[in-house]
Design a protein around this motif. Structure first.
Motif, PDB file in Angstrom:
ATOM      1  N   PHE A   1     -30.485  33.381  20.078  1.00  0.00           N
ATOM      2  CA  PHE A   1     -30.590  32.425  18.981  1.00  0.00           C
ATOM      3  C   PHE A   1     -32.050  32.176  18.638  1.00  0.00           C
TER       4      PHE A   1
ATOM      5  N   GLU B   1     -22.289  17.247  18.265  1.00  0.00           N
ATOM      6  CA  GLU B   1     -22.188  17.066  19.720  1.00  0.00           C
ATOM      7  C   GLU B   1     -21.319  15.868  20.067  1.00  0.00           C
TER       8      GLU B   1
ATOM      9  N   CYS C   1     -14.966  23.043  24.256  1.00  0.00           N
ATOM     10  CA  CYS C   1     -15.726  21.952  23.637  1.00  0.00           C
ATOM     11  C   CYS C   1     -17.045  21.745  24.372  1.00  0.00           C
ATOM     12  N   GLN C   2     -16.982  21.848  25.712  1.00  0.00           N
ATOM     13  CA  GLN C   2     -18.198  21.675  26.513  1.00  0.00           C
ATOM     14  C   GLN C   2     -19.237  22.724  26.147  1.00  0.00           C
ATOM     15  N   GLU C   3     -18.766  23.984  26.024  1.00  0.00           N
ATOM     16  CA  GLU C   3     -19.707  25.041  25.655  1.00  0.00           C
ATOM     17  C   GLU C   3     -20.284  24.813  24.279  1.00  0.00           C
ATOM     18  N   LEU C   4     -19.443  24.338  23.361  1.00  0.00           N
ATOM     19  CA  LEU C   4     -19.929  24.051  22.010  1.00  0.00           C
ATOM     20  C   LEU C   4     -21.020  22.992  22.063  1.00  0.00           C
ATOM     21  N   MET C   5     -20.806  21.963  22.890  1.00  0.00           N
ATOM     22  CA  MET C   5     -21.819  20.916  23.036  1.00  0.00           C
ATOM     23  C   MET C   5     -23.128  21.492  23.537  1.00  0.00           C
ATOM     24  N   LEU C   6     -23.048  22.365  24.563  1.00  0.00           N
ATOM     25  CA  LEU C   6     -24.269  22.953  25.103  1.00  0.00           C
ATOM     26  C   LEU C   6     -24.963  23.825  24.057  1.00  0.00           C
ATOM     27  N   MET C   7     -24.156  24.563  23.266  1.00  0.00           N
ATOM     28  CA  MET C   7     -24.735  25.388  22.209  1.00  0.00           C
ATOM     29  C   MET C   7     -25.495  24.511  21.229  1.00  0.00           C
ATOM     30  N   ASN C   8     -24.880  23.349  20.875  1.00  0.00           N
ATOM     31  CA  ASN C   8     -25.533  22.448  19.926  1.00  0.00           C
ATOM     32  C   ASN C   8     -26.856  21.943  20.464  1.00  0.00           C
ATOM     33  N   ARG C   9     -26.854  21.591  21.768  1.00  0.00           N
ATOM     34  CA  ARG C   9     -28.101  21.079  22.354  1.00  0.00           C
ATOM     35  C   ARG C   9     -29.185  22.139  22.266  1.00  0.00           C
ATOM     36  N   HIS C  10     -28.775  23.381  22.545  1.00  0.00           N
ATOM     37  CA  HIS C  10     -29.736  24.479  22.495  1.00  0.00           C
ATOM     38  C   HIS C  10     -30.276  24.642  21.072  1.00  0.00           C
ATOM     39  N   VAL C  11     -29.351  24.592  20.086  1.00  0.00           N
ATOM     40  CA  VAL C  11     -29.772  24.714  18.685  1.00  0.00           C
ATOM     41  C   VAL C  11     -30.798  23.646  18.363  1.00  0.00           C
ATOM     42  N   ARG C  12     -30.500  22.420  18.791  1.00  0.00           N
ATOM     43  CA  ARG C  12     -31.402  21.315  18.483  1.00  0.00           C
ATOM     44  C   ARG C  12     -32.769  21.531  19.090  1.00  0.00           C
TER      45      ARG C  12
ATOM     46  N   VAL D   1     -34.260  24.343  20.063  1.00  0.00           N
ATOM     47  CA  VAL D   1     -34.988  25.443  19.437  1.00  0.00           C
ATOM     48  C   VAL D   1     -35.520  25.011  18.076  1.00  0.00           C
TER      49      VAL D   1
END
Lengths: 399, 97
Positions: A81, A388, B40-51, B53
């Motif tokens: 990403f 989130e 859902c947990q993985e989606l949350m972690l993905m979002n944190r990563h997006v934020r 970066v």
């Protein structure tokens, strides 16, 4: 070659070799997906009549037969990403950035949250004391509602039906504009809106003349005290030159407007972005050589100057793709005869086959235009936070 | 669907006025609830990563812009100095002539 009947002595080394042998490790065998499947998986082909391969291949076991894993793992995602900020406008209200390696569903989710679920402050109740202008009360109130206010919504709370409007959930503005008889027409602009940090000044009529006069809000303290950010910078609308109404001679408008927190889902006035959109990265591929005259016509045909001429030596020219990012998919480069007028007697060409217009499926060029309450990068961060929170809520409810 | 334990995932909205979404998850043996929670947990972690970066990139970009601006201003200041000196020389020449 051993013939039938002869015994062959198999050594230990041979047995170990046979156990660890995997045909896919052989250097000559290609790994990964064959190129045509990779094209289908990662690119949208924009053909002449319609785009194909638009859906993303989501099933994790789709390419099991070829030995490729199509699942999305967190580690792969984190590695691949990338975000690239392209441009921030001078006033800081427009942001263009690239997001690479993310799925279309999530990019769309961010876009939808930016439009509909980020809170802002906007005028909800307009108390009109005097309006002798030609603009009707309700039209004036509707126009007031759409005025963007430069206040950070995170500092305020939501106002529900049972609450009293107080300094934590309401911002009060006053407008008093007059055009005297004998003057020309006057414009009422947003710069004439005055912030009232101490709350409403309109008095509610009550039968009791002994008690203290009640106003339409119950501010216990001045907002200048409760919010140190606003002590020196008063709250104003985002732009001072928005036209609210026009007054002729003898007309007057006197009103008070109360702004509350809300989200775009309820009413578009609460949307913090003028707009937010994304497009996929365009890719323009020349499938064959385009030379000499054809190259000239191709370069002229594209209105965005995507193509360039390159000298090949021997006086011959070739077309190359110089700026694929600017391609707007107008398809002039693939139109019959490059879109030029066809002269009678000249052979008509079919649709041009040697230019392929494609879009990269997981590379998004986002553009966010904020209306002024918050800068666009903060808006995007908030949108991700909201997604989130939603995930958390689902997990909490499932447990 | 890109989750390896999921064979089928889908949703439907019975009526747009009702705020209700029917989600269907079919798995390869694990309890569907757990799989949904993990997803859902993985989606949350993905979002944190997006934020993270995104924030990093925006701050880098703003720093670069600040650098470029500072350099431009320095160059402009130098140019103005040169201009002033040239004007001074010219006026001296005129006087001597």
């Amino acid at each position: 070659m051993t013939t039938k009947g002869e015994k062959r002595i198999v050594s230990e080394e041979d047995k170990i070799f046979a156990k660890n042998f995997n045909i896919m490790d052989h250097p000559d065998i290609p790994t990964g997906l064959p190129p045509h499947l990779q094209l289908q998986r990662t690119r949208v082909l924009c053909k002449n009549d319609a785009p194909i391969h638009t859906a993303s291949v989501s099933y994790s076991g789709a390419y099991n037969a070829v030995g490729v894993d199509n699942s999305v793992k967190l580690e792969n995602f984190s590695e691949n990403f990338k975000v690239d900020v392209i441009e921030i406008s001078k006033d800081g209200m427009e942001l263009t950035f690239d997001m690479i390696g993310i799925d279309a569903a999530i990019a769309n989710a961010f876009r939808r949250i930016l439009l509909a679920e980020l809170p802002t402050m906007a005028f909800e109740k307009v108390f009109i004391a005097n309006n002798t202008s030609i603009v009707q009360d309700e039209v004036l109130a509707q126009r007031m509602g759409l005025v963007p206010i430069a206040a950070d919504p995170k500092l305020f709370e939501y106002l529900s039906e049972n609450d009293q409007p107080n300094e934590k959930n309401t911002i009060v503005f006053k407008l008093h504009a007059k055009c005297a008889k004998g003057e020309g027409r006057k414009k009422v602009l947003t710069e004439q809106l005055i912030w009232l940090p101490n709350g409403s000044e309109l008095v509610k009529e009550s039968g009791d003349s002994n008690s203290k006069p009640k106003t339409y809000t119950s501010f216990s303290r001045s907002q200048k005290e409760s919010f140190p950010e606003f002590a020196d910078n008063p709250i104003t609308p985002s732009y001072p030159d928005i036209l609210i109404a026009k007054l002729g001679p003898g007309h007057e408008i006197e009103l008070e407007a109360h702004a509350v927190k809300g989200i775009g889902k309820t009413h578009a006035k609460w949307s913090p972005v003028a707009t937010a959109w994304y497009r996929m990265l365009p890719e323009v591929i020349l499938l064959g050589e385009v030379e000499d005259e054809d190259a000239e016509r191709l370069v002229k045909a594209c209105p965005e100057n995507v193509f360039d001429i390159e000298d090949m030596g021997n006086g011959r020219k070739r077309a190359t793709v110089a700026r694929p990012r600017d391609c707007t998919l107008c398809r002039q480069c693939v139109r019959q005869n490059y879109g030029e007028e066809v002269n009678k007697g000249v052979e008509e060409k079919e649709w041009i086959e040697n230019v392929s217009l494609r879009r990269v499926k997981n590379h998004f060029i986002f553009k966010i235009e904020s209306t002024g309450s918050l800068p666009p990068d903060v808006l995007f961060t908030e949108a991700v936070k909201i997604l989130e929170d939603k995930c958390e809520r689902v997990i909490a409810n499932l447990s | 669907m890109t989750y390896p334990r999921v064979t089928l995932a889908g949703y439907s909205i019975p009526h747009p006025s009702l705020e209700c979404v029917n989600v269907r998850v079919q798995t390869t043996g694990d309890p569907a609830r757990e799989v949904l929670k993990d997803a859902c947990q993985e989606l949350m972690l993905m979002n944190r990563h997006v934020r993270s970066v995104f924030d990093k990139d925006v701050s880098e970009f703003k720093e670069e812009q600040a650098h470029l601006k500072a350099e431009e201003e320095r160059k402009n200041a130098e140019e103005e100095e040169l201009k002033k000196q040239r004007d001074l020389l010219e006026s001296m020449d005129i006087e001597s002539n």
